[in-house]
Motif scaffolding. Structure first.
Motif, PDB file in Angstrom:
ATOM      1  N   GLY A 110       0.826  -1.195   0.000  1.00 18.70           N
ATOM      2  CA  GLY A 110       0.000   0.000   0.000  1.00 18.70           C
ATOM      3  C   GLY A 110       0.858   1.243   0.000  1.00 18.70           C
ATOM      4  O   GLY A 110       2.054   1.186  -0.291  1.00 18.70           O
ATOM      5  N   VAL A 111       0.217   2.344   0.299  1.00 14.60           N
ATOM      6  CA  VAL A 111       0.906   3.619   0.393  1.00 14.60           C
ATOM      7  C   VAL A 111       0.424   4.312   1.646  1.00 14.60           C
ATOM      8  O   VAL A 111      -0.689   4.066   2.122  1.00 14.60           O
ATOM      9  CB  VAL A 111       0.637   4.510  -0.835  1.00 14.60           C
ATOM     10  N   GLY A 112       1.237   5.206   2.143  1.00 13.30           N
ATOM     11  CA  GLY A 112       0.898   5.873   3.398  1.00 13.30           C
ATOM     12  C   GLY A 112       0.735   7.360   3.222  1.00 13.30           C
ATOM     13  O   GLY A 112       0.035   7.819   2.357  1.00 13.30           O
ATOM     14  N   TYR A 113       1.357   8.055   4.030  1.00 15.22           N
ATOM     15  CA  TYR A 113       1.271   9.457   4.337  1.00 15.22           C
ATOM     16  C   TYR A 113      -0.115   9.948   4.680  1.00 15.22           C
ATOM     17  O   TYR A 113      -0.867   9.215   5.316  1.00 15.22           O
ATOM     18  CB  TYR A 113       2.231  10.385   3.570  1.00 15.22           C
ATOM     19  N   THR A 114      -0.536  11.108   4.328  1.00 16.63           N
ATOM     20  CA  THR A 114      -1.736  11.627   5.017  1.00 16.63           C
ATOM     21  C   THR A 114      -3.010  10.860   4.689  1.00 16.63           C
ATOM     22  O   THR A 114      -3.898  10.753   5.527  1.00 16.63           O
ATOM     23  CB  THR A 114      -1.982  13.130   4.742  1.00 16.63           C
ATOM     24  N   VAL A 115      -3.126  10.328   3.487  1.00 15.69           N
ATOM     25  CA  VAL A 115      -4.336   9.547   3.181  1.00 15.69           C
ATOM     26  C   VAL A 115      -3.922   8.143   2.749  1.00 15.69           C
ATOM     27  O   VAL A 115      -3.876   7.834   1.565  1.00 15.69           O
ATOM     28  CB  VAL A 115      -5.206  10.193   2.074  1.00 15.69           C
ATOM     29  N   PRO A 116      -3.574   7.311   3.707  1.00 18.00           N
ATOM     30  CA  PRO A 116      -3.065   5.978   3.365  1.00 18.00           C
ATOM     31  C   PRO A 116      -4.114   5.116   2.667  1.00 18.00           C
ATOM     32  O   PRO A 116      -5.321   5.330   2.827  1.00 18.00           O
ATOM     33  CB  PRO A 116      -2.696   5.375   4.729  1.00 18.00           C
ATOM     34  N   SER A 117      -3.621   4.124   1.920  1.00 19.58           N
ATOM     35  CA  SER A 117      -4.540   3.153   1.323  1.00 19.58           C
ATOM     36  C   SER A 117      -5.112   2.288   2.455  1.00 19.58           C
ATOM     37  O   SER A 117      -4.600   2.298   3.570  1.00 19.58           O
ATOM     38  CB  SER A 117      -3.807   2.321   0.277  1.00 19.58           C
TER      39      SER A 117
END
Lengths: 110, 429, 540
Positions: free
Chosen positions: C88-95
């Protein structure tokens, strides 16, 4: 000539009957042009015409429709896709509409 | 037997008020659907005569086809999974899980339809709404590069032009409809105003409208060669600023012609700026079936709406690098899994030609240009007819497709789930 | 079966404050005793119930548009797959997968999705089903709903009540969520509401009427959680008065004010912006019917996303950042604008201080909760940072020195010496939130509780301690070891099923069919398809 590819009702209903169906085949084989352009190329309604681009060629049947000068329209599908290149200019989207084509009138009786 | 409230997933309108009559194992009558929807329901015979699968044209069982498909995909170095339009979300999730295990590229029809709208959203955002807001409030509807009469017939009658809504009690009389296109399509008959723009000149017109909205004086030569006069644009700008609620529906005429995402960016910027004067929204006229669904599922599971790659074990996104037309044209893909889509018919030949050169697996409900060249074909039950699951409307409203007819074939979800399991086993071996 | 031994246990609901006790688990629950169970030696470790986040934006249409809109948010924070976990991906709106794993990796086991438009509830549930490990629930938006406003306008309280109960069932929702009551309806014509007594657009009702009516409905229906309110005038200098009036409006009935930091502002303009946290805290201290969560600011990237369309537009105008707006027919709206909180920004520095002030000035930790309104104030990954700031005045003063001076001159933060104990941290992050939500089997370690447990190393630095639990247990199974997810799985979705007079369905049908664009039959969320694991929390 500029070619515009797009949806048409007949193509939409035809594809539900199957891509081999008469409706679909007719829709994607019909090239619409206006009267002046047809005259310019010596074409009559129902004539066969070959459209060429760098990427390929396809044969369509002409039909007269109200269109601006210098523009032809065909319902998109297996024939029109032969004319489009794979370059997307890093957008993912090929140049599917509004590209230049060469029109070759096929003599009647061919 | 009559079944009400059936959902049609042929176009992005996803009408959910269809009544279908089922008699003797087939759909014999359809009510409320438009001509396209009618054809979609009626056109789906049971396909029982189709083989469960084929390998190199030879009829096989589903299991054999799945086994060969798994073998092909598991040994590929750069497989591509593409399509996923005419299927439902639960199946799309399996495809994404499969792409992750394979380290594949996964792309959907979005990249050749409204990818440019998605790219514009990433650049500048998008002021939008659900279709009921249009029905209830919009008094100015602009279709730009869209021919809804032929692509989304009920968009006009169920949502945007004729229906009577909360603040639009007189229906059509409460609205002005503008059509901007390069040719007079059948949709022009539904419009009050038709502006014929020259091919490849939409961006210039949209940019000029932005200037006019901002009160910048333009000379006629600013719109020279666009096919539209300054007076016409001034009139349109005026209508846009003074309407109560305007809607700009974006069609493929903008996404597929010169400018692509620049065109859609211009639209979203224009609509954003109009919100300084009045209420205005944009809506991409999403096309086939559940293309909005695959965008949504990809976005929530991977962070990105199309053109996703898993080669490094995590999702990456880059239009032009991981999008299907590019991956195929550059001959990078060495195997392909096509699901509920017909790229051999629709993608440019340099791309679709590659599908004939590499081992291609196709999950389809009927014969198509793609199944004709596929090494492995697996016949599945048509979504919305014989398989149920979630579908998303063009405005992101979720609905549930129903199963109205039985099918001898498994659903896309079942096949993909089996394929995923088998690929995992092969990869671990 | 499992037994946790030798740990220092903090279980505020059962009054346990750092005692060394054994915790016994069987069948996914805490039990009094267990024989022959594998043991976890928790010596030198702190044992708490799993975290319960009372307000976060993790699932649904606006969250997903936030993801789609911000590829730049994801690129720098990639999450490769493992044998156990999805990528997945993170930062402010993660998956979605990353969201579940990261919450679990912090020791959180229950999270509330704070705002769901009923029309798109199926979408929220689809995403919740792709958020692994956590138990969750969702709050359907009601404060600008056509039918709620209509029956308030006609004075038909019983119909409001029946409709709300029907809507909770149709959306499989948990609580009444109210955002900018009346204002989001008015935004559909591009305007907003600025006081509790201004009238909304579609029906002539005021925010005051919406709040009082829905507070009464909540009480009558016996819903486990009070009305959950994002006040009018969020983000606007001087808005603290609106917040006080909002709390007053419900006349002693229960009310939860969410992300109160964003509604604790003084000054008539940005130039005169200042903290009014003390005024808000005083009111909360004096009124036991009020609970709040703070919506703490974290310096760095954020993505603002709320149903408060007009506020989001305003933020776009202030920043020039890309802007999404999405009005939802008959119900609500949404707006999204990326934002960055900067230490050198005078207003951001005050905003940061206010969240902490609220946590330090409100005396009863059972009524003030730790949130960042993820991702509006910042990502939830930073909860340990906030915990450190609450436990150490030194840490606060150090940070105060590094931010714009208005945080020192226009807030009371530098004077506040209070330091939270571990017991109090356990309350504001799990025991108190579970209690406020009415989740009787969460937030504690007594017999009968769900076996959701977080075991943290006992370290001097609270930030390090809470960032990396040694073990996290969910339903009796170890899911995290040493900050890493070791087991995947799907949690439950909670919802409520208040009884209602079915006549309401016939009542609303006519308008529904006229003004919605989906059929009445296709509107509700089907339990069997969208909530594969669920639990009904009783009302009354």
């Amino acid at each position: 000539m500029i070619l515009i590819t797009g949806r048409s009702t007949k193509q939409g209903t035809g594809l539900n009957k199957g891509k081999d169906s008469r409706d679909y085949q007719e829709a994607v084989r019909t090239l619409e042009m206006n009267r002046e352009d047809m005259a310019r190329f010596g074409l009559r309604d129902g004539d066969l015409v070959k459209i060429k681009t760098l990427y390929g060629e396809a044969t369509f049947t002409c039909r007269q429709e109200k269109l601006p000068k210098g523009m032809a329209f065909v319902a998109y599908g297996s024939l029109s896709s032969r004319l489009v290149g794979g370059e997307t200019h890093a957008s993912g989207m090929p140049d599917s509409k509004g590209f230049e084509v060469e029109v070759v009138h096929l003599p009647r009786g061919d | 037997m009559e079944i009400d409230n059936v959902v049609c997933a042929f176009c992005g309108c996803v009408c959910d008020d269809i009544t279908v009559t089922v008699e003797e194992g087939r759909i014999s009558e359809v009510k409320n659907a438009c001509t396209l929807g009618r054809a979609w329901f009626l056109g789906h015979s049971s396909n029982a005569h189709r083989p469960s699968g084929t390998v190199n044209g030879r009829p096989v069982s589903t299991e054999e086809a799945v086994e060969e498909a798994a073998r092909i995909l598991a040994q590929a170095r750069y497989p591509l999974i593409f399509g996923l339009t005419s299927t439902y979300c639960e199946a799309q999730k399996e495809a994404i899980a499969l792409a992750e295990v394979l380290g594949a590229c996964i792309d959907c029809c979005t990249s050749v339809c409204h990818g440019p709208s998605g790219i514009a959203l990433q650049g500048v955002g998008e002021p939008t709404c659900t279709l009921g807001e249009v029905k209830n409030r919009a008094d100015l509807i602009i279709y730009w590069g869209s021919n809804p009469a032929e692509s989304h017939p009920r968009h006009l009658t169920r949502y945007a032009v004729t229906p009577k809504g909360l603040f639009t009690p007189r229906g059509r009389k409460d609205r002005r409809v503008v059509l901007v296109d390069v040719r007079p399509t059948p949709s022009a008959r539904a419009a009050d105003i038709f502006l014929q723009v020259k091919p490849g000149k939409d961006f210039e017109c949209l940019w000029a409208l932005r200037a006019l909205i901002k009160g910048i004086d333009l000379e006629e030569d600013a719109v020279a060669d666009t096919g539209v006069t300054l007076a016409q644009l001034k009139d349109l700008a005026d209508r846009m600023q003074s309407c109560r609620f305007g809607m700009l529906c974006v069609g493929q005429g903008l996404t597929q012609s010169r400018g692509k995402q620049m065109n859609t960016t211009a639209v979203f910027l224009l609509v954003r700026e109009l919100n300084g004067f009045t209420k205005f929204a944009a809506m991409p006229m999403r096309g086939h079936g559940n293309v909005t669904g695959i965008d949504n599922v990809l976005a929530w599971q991977t962070g990105y709406p199309f053109g996703v790659n898993f080669s490094r074990g995590y999702p990456r996104f880059n239009p032009g690098e991981f999008t299907a037309v590019d991956v195929l044209t550059r001959q990078e893909a060495d195997a392909a899994l096509i699901i509920a889509s017909d790229p051999v018919a629709n993608l440019p030949r340099p791309a679709s030609g590659r599908l004939s050169q590499i081992p291609t697996v196709a999950l389809e409900t009927r014969e198509s240009e793609t199944t004709k060249i596929a090494k492995v074909v697996i016949t599945t039950a048509p979504a919305g007819i014989s398989a149920e699951g979630t579908v998303y409307r063009m405005d992101n409203v979720p609905l549930r497709l129903r199963k109205v007819l039985p099918s001898p074939f498994p659903s896309d979800e079942e096949v993909l789930s089996r394929l995923l399991e088998r690929v995992k086993e092969l990869k671990h071996a | 079966m499992l037994k946790i031994v030798q740990g220092e246990v903090y279980d505020p609901i059962n009054g346990i404050d750092g005692e060394k006790r054994d915790i016994c688990i069987e069948g996914g629950k805490i039990v009094a005793e267990v024989e022959g169970a594998p043991t976890i030696d928790a010596s030198g470790m702190v044992v708490m119930p799993g975290g319960v986040d009372i307000h976060s934006h993790i699932a649904g249409s606006k969250v997903n548009t936030g993801r789609k809109m911000r590829p730049e948010d994801h690129r720098g924070d990639v999450v490769p797959r493992t044998n156990v976990t999805r990528s997945g991906v993170g930062y402010t709106v993660p998956s979605t997968f990353t969201t579940g794993y990261r919450y679990a990796a912090l020791g959180y086991t229950t999270v509330m999705e704070a705002a769901v438009p009923p029309l798109t509830a199926k979408h929220a549930h689809e995403e919740l089903n792709d958020i692994p490990l956590l138990d969750k629930a969702s709050f359907p938006l009601m404060g600008n709903n056509y039918f709620v406003l209509k029956y308030i306008a006609t004075g038909e309280f019983q119909k409001v009540k029946a409709f709300v109960a029907w809507l909770l069932q149709a959306t499989k929702g948990y609580a009444i969520k109210i955002v900018n009551p009346g204002g989001v309806d008015t935004w559909k014509w591009g305007k907003n509401i600025e006081s509790l007594d201004e009238k909304a657009n579609t029906f002539d009702v005021t925010p005051r009427q919406i709040l009082t009516t829905l507070a009464r409905v909540q009480e009558d229906l016996g819903l486990p959680h009070p009305i959950h309110v994002h006040c009018n005038n969020l983000g606007v200098p001087g808005n603290y008065e609106t917040t006080l009036k909002t709390m007053e409006a419900v006349e002693g009935r229960r009310i939860h004010i969410t992300h109160a930091q964003f509604n604790s502002y003084g000054g008539e303009s940005w130039a005169r912006f200042r903290s009014k946290a003390p005024e808000i805290a005083t009111y909360v201290n004096d009124h036991p019917n009020v609970t709040i969560d703070v919506g703490q600011v974290i310096f760095g990237e954020a993505t603002t996303m709320t149903a408060d369309g007009p506020w989001q537009y305003r933020l776009h105008q202030l920043t020039g950042h890309k802007w999404v707006n999405s009005d939802v027919e008959m119900e609500t709206g949404a707006g999204i604008v990326p934002y960055r909180f900067s230490k050198r920004n005078s207003v951001n520095a005050i905003q940061w201080a206010i969240g902490l002030e609220l946590l330090l000035l409100i005396e009863d930790p059972w009524r003030v909760f730790l949130t960042t309104d993820h991702p509006n104030g910042g990502p939830f990954y930073f909860y340990p940072q906030i915990i450190k700031l609450l436990m150490s005045q030194d840490a606060r003063l150090e940070m105060l020195e590094s931010v714009h001076k208005w945080a020192r001159t226009r807030t009371s933060l530098k004077e506040l010496g209070r330091e939270y104990s571990l017991y109090e941290i356990a309350i504001i992050t799990r025991a108190g939130t579970a209690k406020a939500l009415g989740l009787k089997e969460k937030g504690h370690l007594g017999v009968g509780a769900d076996a959701d447990i977080a075991i943290y190393p006992k370290l001097d630095d609270p930030e390090a301690m809470f960032s990396r639990p040694r073990y996290v247990i969910k339903g009796g199974e170890v899911i995290v070891e040493d900050g890493k997810v070791v087991k995947d799985g799907l949690g439950k979705t909670f919802f409520v099923e208040p009884a209602y007079d079915e006549a309401i369905e016939g009542e609303i049908r006519e308008d529904f069919e006229k003004y919605y664009t989906v059929t009445f039959e296709n509107y509700p969320v089907q339990l069997e398809h969208y909530l594969p694991r669920h639990e009904v929390i009783p009302c009354g």
